[in-house]
Write an enzyme that holds these catalytic residues in place. Sequence first.
Site, PDB file in Angstrom:
ATOM      1  N   SER A  14       0.863  -1.396   0.071  1.00  0.00           N
ATOM      2  CA  SER A  14      -0.122   0.021   0.042  1.00  0.00           C
ATOM      3  C   SER A  14       0.759   1.285   0.128  1.00  0.00           C
ATOM      4  O   SER A  14       2.060   1.242  -0.607  1.00  0.00           O
ATOM      5  CB  SER A  14      -1.139  -0.141   1.146  1.00  0.00           C
ATOM      6  OG  SER A  14      -0.115  -0.168   2.391  1.00  0.00           O
ATOM      7  N   ASP A 187       3.387  11.994   9.021  1.00  0.00           N
ATOM      8  CA  ASP A 187       2.272  12.654   9.139  1.00  0.00           C
ATOM      9  C   ASP A 187       1.515  11.878  10.365  1.00  0.00           C
ATOM     10  O   ASP A 187       0.309  11.870  10.490  1.00  0.00           O
ATOM     11  CB  ASP A 187       1.414  12.565   7.905  1.00  0.00           C
ATOM     12  CG  ASP A 187       1.256  11.280   7.506  1.00  0.00           C
ATOM     13  OD1 ASP A 187       1.848  10.138   7.855  1.00  0.00           O
ATOM     14  OD2 ASP A 187       0.687  11.063   6.237  1.00  0.00           O
ATOM     15  N   HIS A 190       2.731   7.662   7.687  1.00  0.00           N
ATOM     16  CA  HIS A 190       3.695   7.235   6.551  1.00  0.00           C
ATOM     17  C   HIS A 190       5.222   7.659   7.112  1.00  0.00           C
ATOM     18  O   HIS A 190       5.302   8.662   8.031  1.00  0.00           O
ATOM     19  CB  HIS A 190       3.277   8.162   5.330  1.00  0.00           C
ATOM     20  CG  HIS A 190       1.764   7.952   4.748  1.00  0.00           C
ATOM     21  ND1 HIS A 190       0.971   8.608   4.706  1.00  0.00           N
ATOM     22  CD2 HIS A 190       1.730   6.728   4.168  1.00  0.00           C
ATOM     23  CE1 HIS A 190      -0.125   8.037   4.300  1.00  0.00           C
ATOM     24  NE2 HIS A 190       0.310   6.841   3.988  1.00  0.00           N
TER      25      HIS A 190
END
Length: 256
Positions: A14, A187, A190
């Site tokens: 992902s 963040d 990530h």
Amino acid sequence: MVGLRRPQFVLFGSSIVQLSFSNGGWGAILADVYARKADIVLRGYYGWNSRRAVQVLDDIFPKDAITQPSLVIVYFGGNDSMGPHSSGLGPHVPLSEYVENMRKIGLHLKGLSEATRVIFLSCPPVNEAKLRENTSKYFSELVRTNELCRSYSEACIKLGQELDVKVVDLWTALQKRDDWLSTCFSDGVHLAEEGSKIVAEEILKVLKEAEWEPCLHWKSMPTEYGEDSPYDLVAYDGKTTINPSEWTFHREIQWD
């Protein structure tokens, strides 16, 4: 397809995979470390869960392909582990289904060829406070907790043991740093450059320690066109040349 097929290392997952070539990411680190040794192929899909990954396995990894990857590094779990949305929409996948999806992925990849190796990356932790700060008005009911990440990480590790698949325990590895909350994420979820360095280090450690034939650790793999040449830079004696094929001085970190 260019000639001289090198071994292929495929990164499948992902957003942590899709973004792995950005901002000092771990995919870019591997591409540098394996320059002239293996091709790092990116198959990352922002926002995906293991359910979507299973649906495209045959498209991305066809069993009848002429050449199969030497290594596939798989990461799913961060989106699966998000809390379920009241609407039934969203990326959440129940833990039991996540395990079965990862089992399907692992078995499919191991079945590509006798020489294809697989590494799972387990679900990393999150910085919950930073996530709350960065929550966008465009999203609804986002639930990400470190405890949910832990349960999916542990399930991935256990499955890897069952399937004889190597697993990098990211949930534990990142939290070994005292300052992981402030340095490892861009963040809250990530990876920042420091987080990516940890991921790359852990992957290289697995590749070094794995008793695979052939060995896929970068120091054990041949360098393409690594022979001496009269066209290399001339040495101080003015009579010989210096082969730069194995130079690594440009790296900030001298990876093992």
